[in-house]
Write an enzyme that holds these catalytic residues in place. Structure first.
Site, mmCIF file in Angstrom:
data_model
loop_
_atom_site.group_PDB
_atom_site.id
_atom_site.type_symbol
_atom_site.label_atom_id
_atom_site.label_comp_id
_atom_site.label_asym_id
_atom_site.label_seq_id
_atom_site.Cartn_x
_atom_site.Cartn_y
_atom_site.Cartn_z
ATOM 1 N N GLY A 163 0.770 -1.230 0.000
ATOM 2 C CA GLY A 163 0.000 0.000 0.000
ATOM 3 C C GLY A 163 0.798 1.276 0.000
ATOM 4 O O GLY A 163 1.771 1.444 -0.733
ATOM 5 N N ARG A 166 7.054 -5.593 9.630
ATOM 6 C CA ARG A 166 7.236 -6.634 10.640
ATOM 7 C C ARG A 166 8.193 -7.722 10.168
ATOM 8 O O ARG A 166 9.038 -8.179 10.926
ATOM 9 C CB ARG A 166 5.884 -7.249 11.013
ATOM 10 C CG ARG A 166 4.996 -6.346 11.869
ATOM 11 C CD ARG A 166 3.656 -7.014 12.121
ATOM 12 N NE ARG A 166 2.775 -6.169 12.916
ATOM 13 C CZ ARG A 166 2.669 -6.234 14.235
ATOM 14 N NH1 ARG A 166 3.400 -7.094 14.908
ATOM 15 N NH2 ARG A 166 1.839 -5.448 14.880
ATOM 16 N N ASP A 179 8.338 -3.691 14.439
ATOM 17 C CA ASP A 179 6.995 -3.791 15.004
ATOM 18 C C ASP A 179 6.799 -2.515 15.802
ATOM 19 O O ASP A 179 7.417 -2.332 16.859
ATOM 20 C CB ASP A 179 6.891 -5.032 15.901
ATOM 21 C CG ASP A 179 5.546 -5.136 16.615
ATOM 22 O OD1 ASP A 179 4.731 -4.193 16.518
ATOM 23 O OD2 ASP A 179 5.318 -6.150 17.289
ATOM 24 N N ASN A 224 3.707 5.463 8.895
ATOM 25 C CA ASN A 224 2.640 5.016 8.007
ATOM 26 C C ASN A 224 1.937 3.757 8.504
ATOM 27 O O ASN A 224 0.775 3.529 8.187
ATOM 28 C CB ASN A 224 3.210 4.758 6.609
ATOM 29 C CG ASN A 224 2.237 4.023 5.717
ATOM 30 O OD1 ASN A 224 1.228 4.571 5.279
ATOM 31 N ND2 ASN A 224 2.517 2.752 5.469
ATOM 32 N N TYR A 237 -10.995 3.236 15.260
ATOM 33 C CA TYR A 237 -10.074 3.687 14.210
ATOM 34 C C TYR A 237 -10.068 5.209 14.110
ATOM 35 O O TYR A 237 -9.001 5.842 14.109
ATOM 36 C CB TYR A 237 -10.483 3.071 12.872
ATOM 37 C CG TYR A 237 -9.589 3.478 11.728
ATOM 38 C CD1 TYR A 237 -8.300 2.971 11.615
ATOM 39 C CD2 TYR A 237 -10.036 4.363 10.747
ATOM 40 C CE1 TYR A 237 -7.473 3.335 10.562
ATOM 41 C CE2 TYR A 237 -9.219 4.734 9.688
ATOM 42 C CZ TYR A 237 -7.942 4.224 9.599
ATOM 43 O OH TYR A 237 -7.131 4.595 8.557
ATOM 44 N N LYS A 292 -6.869 7.834 14.909
ATOM 45 C CA LYS A 292 -6.364 8.751 13.890
ATOM 46 C C LYS A 292 -6.598 10.210 14.284
ATOM 47 O O LYS A 292 -5.770 11.083 14.004
ATOM 48 C CB LYS A 292 -7.024 8.455 12.545
ATOM 49 C CG LYS A 292 -6.594 7.130 11.928
ATOM 50 C CD LYS A 292 -5.107 7.124 11.587
ATOM 51 C CE LYS A 292 -4.684 5.881 10.833
ATOM 52 N NZ LYS A 292 -3.250 5.873 10.474
ATOM 53 N N LYS A 338 -7.813 1.799 -2.386
ATOM 54 C CA LYS A 338 -7.891 0.346 -2.273
ATOM 55 C C LYS A 338 -6.554 -0.161 -1.741
ATOM 56 O O LYS A 338 -5.577 -0.307 -2.482
ATOM 57 C CB LYS A 338 -8.215 -0.279 -3.626
ATOM 58 C CG LYS A 338 -8.611 -1.743 -3.550
ATOM 59 C CD LYS A 338 -9.275 -2.203 -4.833
ATOM 60 C CE LYS A 338 -10.658 -1.606 -4.987
ATOM 61 N NZ LYS A 338 -11.355 -2.124 -6.198
ATOM 62 N N THR A 339 -6.490 -0.431 -0.450
ATOM 63 C CA THR A 339 -5.279 -0.935 0.203
ATOM 64 C C THR A 339 -5.599 -2.250 0.903
ATOM 65 O O THR A 339 -6.732 -2.743 0.852
ATOM 66 C CB THR A 339 -4.750 0.073 1.242
ATOM 67 O OG1 THR A 339 -5.657 0.116 2.353
ATOM 68 C CG2 THR A 339 -4.604 1.474 0.644
ATOM 69 N N LEU A 367 -5.717 -2.536 4.040
ATOM 70 C CA LEU A 367 -6.280 -2.239 5.368
ATOM 71 C C LEU A 367 -7.615 -2.949 5.607
ATOM 72 O O LEU A 367 -7.796 -3.564 6.661
ATOM 73 C CB LEU A 367 -6.429 -0.725 5.545
ATOM 74 C CG LEU A 367 -6.771 -0.249 6.956
ATOM 75 C CD1 LEU A 367 -5.581 -0.449 7.897
ATOM 76 C CD2 LEU A 367 -7.162 1.235 6.932
#
Length: 272
Positions: free
Chosen positions: A10, A31, A57, A84, A149, A153, A183-184, A186
């Protein structure tokens, strides 16, 4: 040089590639670097002296310290930190357990803050630095069934704006890159909670609507990359760099209404 988190796919993958193309030395973290995207493995193979894949991490203190130490040992400084890495989750507030709220904030807020705390002494010593925190339009929108979420943020957005006022006298600036819908990975990795009976009907409507939006979201991350590059390069950066936010019609008046907050912060610290 740029230290970038969440580069396994992404936005992170695209940003790391773009910064390398711009001539930056880059430490692209995730990670498990063994599972890095082929695009970044290719850059690392072609330019091993300037592009490094490294484990990180963001929720682990030792891992954060190791990533910063590796970067400084390899390149001697950190000019740009790009936070990010992030996770998502859907679910009503009542259906979302404390452990999931904490996991969300550990990844989306506390991890980035602790990385910032590690790099700030280095940037102060350099007399320059740029901190880019990738937030989301969710930082300003209070979307139902995405409270955890949006909350994480929103908190990162608020912390970033405060940080920018605190550190500008050192030559260090902090800004938000604020993507709209793209479109990722996530959604696929989202830690969703199934709606309990009282919320089932409205949650089903929300999920149907939101899934439709995600299905038609753009796959081209160019606007996010361009926003990140501008945020890193602009001499006097904006507080927030929206990217691909055109579908969110309500966002421009919200940003306009929030603009005076920078002036208030500068006034309170005698920097106006």
């Amino acid at each position: 040089m740029a230290l970038i988190t969440g580069c396994s796919s992404g936005f992170g993958e695209a940003i790391a590639s773009a910064f390398a193309s711009e001539g930056y030395e880059v430490v692209a973290t995730m990670r498990n670097p063994d599972n890095a995207p082929e695009s970044l493995k290719a850059i690392a193979a072609e330019t091993p002296d300037s592009f490094v894949l490294a484990p990180l991490d963001v929720t682990d203190a030792a891992s954060r310290q190791a990533a910063v130490d590796l970067t400084v040992k390899r390149f001697g400084q950190i000019d740009v930190l790009i936070n990010n890495a992030g996770i998502g989750a859907r679910g009503s507030l009542e259906d979302t357990p404390e452990a999931l709220w904490r996991k969300m904030f550990e990844t989306n807020l506390f991890g980035p803050i602790e990385l910032i705390r590690l790099v700030l002494p280095l940037m102060r010593e350099q007399g320059a630095g740029r901190i880019l925190n990738v937030t989301s339009v969710a930082a300003l929108l209070k979307t139902p069934f995405m409270g955890a979420y949006c909350g994480s943020k929103h908190a990162l957005d608020a912390a970033t704006i405060a940080l920018d006022t605190e550190t500008r006298s050192f030559g260090v600036r902090a800004v938000c890159v604020m993507p709209g819908p793209f479109k990722t990975s996530l959604p696929a990795n989202s830690l969703d909670r199934e709606a309990s009976e009282p919320y089932a009907k409205i949650a089903a409507t929300f999920n149907s609507t939101f899934d439709g939006m995600e299905a038609h979201a753009p796959e081209d991350f160019t606007p996010v990359v361009e926003a990140a590059l501008a945020a890193a390069h602009d001499a006097d950066p904006d507080m927030r760099y929206p990217a691909g936010t055109e579908p969110v019609k309500i966002l421009p008046p919200i940003l306009e209404a929030l603009a005076p907050l920078r002036k208030i912060g500068l006034h309170l610290t005698g920097q106006d």
